[in-house]
Design an enzyme around this catalytic site. Structure first.
Site, PDB file in Angstrom:
ATOM      1  CE1 TYR A  54      -3.343   2.896   0.582  1.00  0.00           C
ATOM      2  CE2 TYR A  54      -1.903   3.525   2.405  1.00  0.00           C
ATOM      3  CZ  TYR A  54      -2.946   3.818   1.539  1.00  0.00           C
ATOM      4  OH  TYR A  54      -3.574   5.026   1.619  1.00  0.00           O
ATOM      5  CG  HIS A  84      -2.328  13.955   0.309  1.00  0.00           C
ATOM      6  ND1 HIS A  84      -2.482  13.425  -0.945  1.00  0.00           N
ATOM      7  CD2 HIS A  84      -2.866  13.022   1.160  1.00  0.00           C
ATOM      8  CE1 HIS A  84      -3.073  12.237  -0.867  1.00  0.00           C
ATOM      9  NE2 HIS A  84      -3.319  11.985   0.393  1.00  0.00           N
ATOM     10  CG  ASN A 196       0.026   7.551   6.670  1.00  0.00           C
ATOM     11  OD1 ASN A 196      -0.056   6.369   6.367  1.00  0.00           O
ATOM     12  ND2 ASN A 196      -0.944   8.388   6.437  1.00  0.00           N
ATOM     13  CE1 TYR A 280     -20.666  25.559  48.062  1.00  0.00           C
ATOM     14  CE2 TYR A 280     -21.399  24.866  45.883  1.00  0.00           C
ATOM     15  CZ  TYR A 280     -21.542  24.852  47.250  1.00  0.00           C
ATOM     16  OH  TYR A 280     -22.571  24.139  47.798  1.00  0.00           O
ATOM     17  NE  ARG A 283     -17.251  26.625  51.593  1.00  0.00           N
ATOM     18  CZ  ARG A 283     -18.505  26.159  51.479  1.00  0.00           C
ATOM     19  NH1 ARG A 283     -18.765  24.893  51.709  1.00  0.00           N
ATOM     20  NH2 ARG A 283     -19.469  26.979  51.124  1.00  0.00           N
ATOM     21  CG  PHE A 329      -3.050   6.292  10.047  1.00  0.00           C
ATOM     22  CD1 PHE A 329      -4.410   6.474  10.195  1.00  0.00           C
ATOM     23  CD2 PHE A 329      -2.603   5.268   9.227  1.00  0.00           C
ATOM     24  CE1 PHE A 329      -5.319   5.655   9.540  1.00  0.00           C
ATOM     25  CE2 PHE A 329      -3.513   4.443   8.563  1.00  0.00           C
ATOM     26  CZ  PHE A 329      -4.874   4.650   8.713  1.00  0.00           C
ATOM     27  CD  GLU A 414      -8.381   8.169   4.128  1.00  0.00           C
ATOM     28  OE1 GLU A 414      -8.720   9.360   4.262  1.00  0.00           O
ATOM     29  OE2 GLU A 414      -7.359   7.816   3.518  1.00  0.00           O
TER      30      GLU A 414
END
Length: 509
Positions: A54, A84, A196, A280, A283, A329, A414
């Protein structure tokens, strides 16, 4: 300059920060070259035997069934990086970019990426010589790693894209030439190995975490200043309380308040007052600040694992004769941790904003309205609480978890993604907002202490007051308070406030 030895196994969060800030250089461990070369040789052997791998001899994502001829392998890797590179928005700052470069190099140093030593050495040289690729912040869904921003990083390695070199923006090719770093022609799997991984979300999250850890100590200092200004009780910080609900974080906070409140004339002055207990936001500081600390400890553990983890696909196990397709990944562990980081740090801001309200409200503080002695003519710190409320409310929106969302990508190949980089960026922004909220509280608290003079606050509180007064004078009338907030925020962000207080009271927990 300090040198960090990179071996893929022992990189710490603090070392990443040192390199990111330019306080340390990087040297590759002698043990790394053997591992990286063995991994690379295994990939080349698999290629010679005609194996289908791959991203090496196939396309990517849905196109993984498309077999690529060996003569086109280099073009495949180059096309991958170009296609990309789709990031948008503002670019990460140089500090974050250096952290990303280091983390990506550390993954390759582990020896499971199947790339040449030249790739690893080029990343290290870019750190040393100050070549900072321009990486857009937006465009990663955090599933097949941080594909888009890491692709912009890889562009510079092949002499494309853009970079900052010596403070100037220029083409990646020109930056590499000026730095004297040869660009690369990526071989089989090397483009895929560069993009990746979870290194962007991890770098952003790591830097935010370290800032948040320091902010916890600052929140204790600021909270203690407010406690004294409001004549609150230190009895809520008695260790016996923590012993019957023994969370580590609450113990740490109570110990800090005990140190900060030593020799406190203000506390002694109202020791026998009729008030039974505080609100609060005063405290419950050990319970709230402490819970934040305990959460950050979990987040730190997650990041410490991720920093020294192999996040490629496929992974090369040369010693076992295996090439394994996997999902290392996927950013889910970091996505969860970053969402958690944003949530818990926003609570530091939320409780701080409530303490600001106590300080400026005369019905609650016993101090002049809005901490000005001439109310009416002067508005005092009225609007500081409004600004803090705005930031606290913004944090509530930012704290909505990104990791609960998933939009399928790559034609549903994906089909589940983490949104981890979005979570990390949101957490970073929340940390910055809380720094400003705490600066606003400290501005109010130190002004509140002015009205209690000549009584002196606790030892650590007095030191914090004096550090602030070196930059911000007491408020005698209305002025542009944003400048005061900015100065105090810088004292917090730089670590100067914490350093000076710790010099006085010792190291805080």
């Amino acid at each position: 300059m300090k040198t960090i030895i990179l071996d893929g196994k022992h990189l710490t969060l603090e070392q990443v920060l040192e390199v990111a800030e330019g306080r340390a250089g990087v040297k590759i461990s002698p043990s790394v070259e053997k591992k990286v070369k063995r991994s690379r040789e295994f990939v080349e052997k698999a290629l010679e035997q005609g194996e289908k791998i791959y991203g090496v001899t196939t396309g990517f994502g849905l196109l993984s069934d498309q077999v690529i001829d060996r003569s086109q392998i280099e073009a495949l890797q180059r096309n991958l990086i170009r296609s990309h590179s789709v990031g948008v928005g503002p670019n990460f700052d140089e500090m974050t970019t250096r952290a990303i470069l280091l983390l990506r190099a550390n993954v390759i140093a582990m020896g499971y990426s199947g790339v040449r030593m030249e790739v690893l050495k080029t990343l290290i040289e870019m750190i040393h010589r100050g070549v900072h690729p321009l990486l857009p912040e937006q465009g990663s869904v955090g599933a097949s790693g941080d594909l888009a921003p890491l692709a912009h990083l890889a562009l510079v390695l092949i002499g494309e894209g853009e970079a900052i070199y010596h403070g100037k923006r220029m083409s990646g090719k020109k930056a590499m030439e000026k730095a004297g770093i040869p660009t690369l022609t990526l071989k089989a799997k090397e483009g895929l190995a560069l993009i990746n991984g979870t290194q962007v979300m991890t770098a952003v999250g790591l830097l935010a975490l370290l800032r948040a850890e320091r902010l916890c100590k600052v929140a204790d200092i600021v909270g203690a200043c407010t406690l004294d200004a409001l004549k609150g009780s230190f009895r809520a910080f008695d260790f016996d309380i923590d012993k019957v609900r023994p969370f580590p974080g609450s113990f740490a906070v109570s110990k800090n308040f005990q140190k900060l409140g030593r020799k406190d004339e203000i506390a002694e002055s109202h020791k026998f007052c009729p008030k039974v207990q505080d609100a609060y936001s005063l405290r419950c500081i050990p319970q709230v600040h402490g819970a934040v600390r305990d959460a950050l400890a979990f987040i730190r553990k997650t990041l410490e694992i991720e920093v020294n983890s192999a996040t490629d696909n496929p992974l090369i196990f040369a010693e076992k004769g295996k090439i394994l397709n996997c999902g290392n990944f996927h950013g889910e562990p970091i996505a969860f941790a970053m969402d958690f980081l944003g949530i818990v740090v926003s609570e530091l801001g939320g409780i701080s904003e409530r303490r600001i309200e106590k300080l400026i409200n005369p019905a609650l503080s016993g101090l002049p309205a809005f901490l000005t002695s001439e109310g009416g003519l002067h508005s005092g710190l009225m609007m500081v609480q409004v600004s803090a409320a705005a930031l606290a409310s913004e944090n509530k929106v930012l704290a909505h978890p990104a990791s609960v969302d998933s939009i399928p990508t790559s034609a549903d190949k994906e089909d589940h993604v983490s949104m981890g980089t979005i979570a990390a960026r949101k957490a970073r922004d929340i940390v910055r907002n809380v720094e400003h909220i705490l600066a606003m509280e400290l501005l109010c608290a130190t002004q509140g202490l002015e009205f209690l003079l000549p009584l002196q606050p606790g030892k650590g509180i007095k030191e914090a007051y004096q550090v602030v007064r070196e930059s911000v004078p007491p408020i005698r009338g209305d002025r542009r308070f944003s400048k005061d907030i900015e100065k105090i925020q810088r004292l917090i962000e730089s670590g100067e406030l914490l350093r000076q207080v710790e010099k006085t009271v010792g190291r805080l927990n």
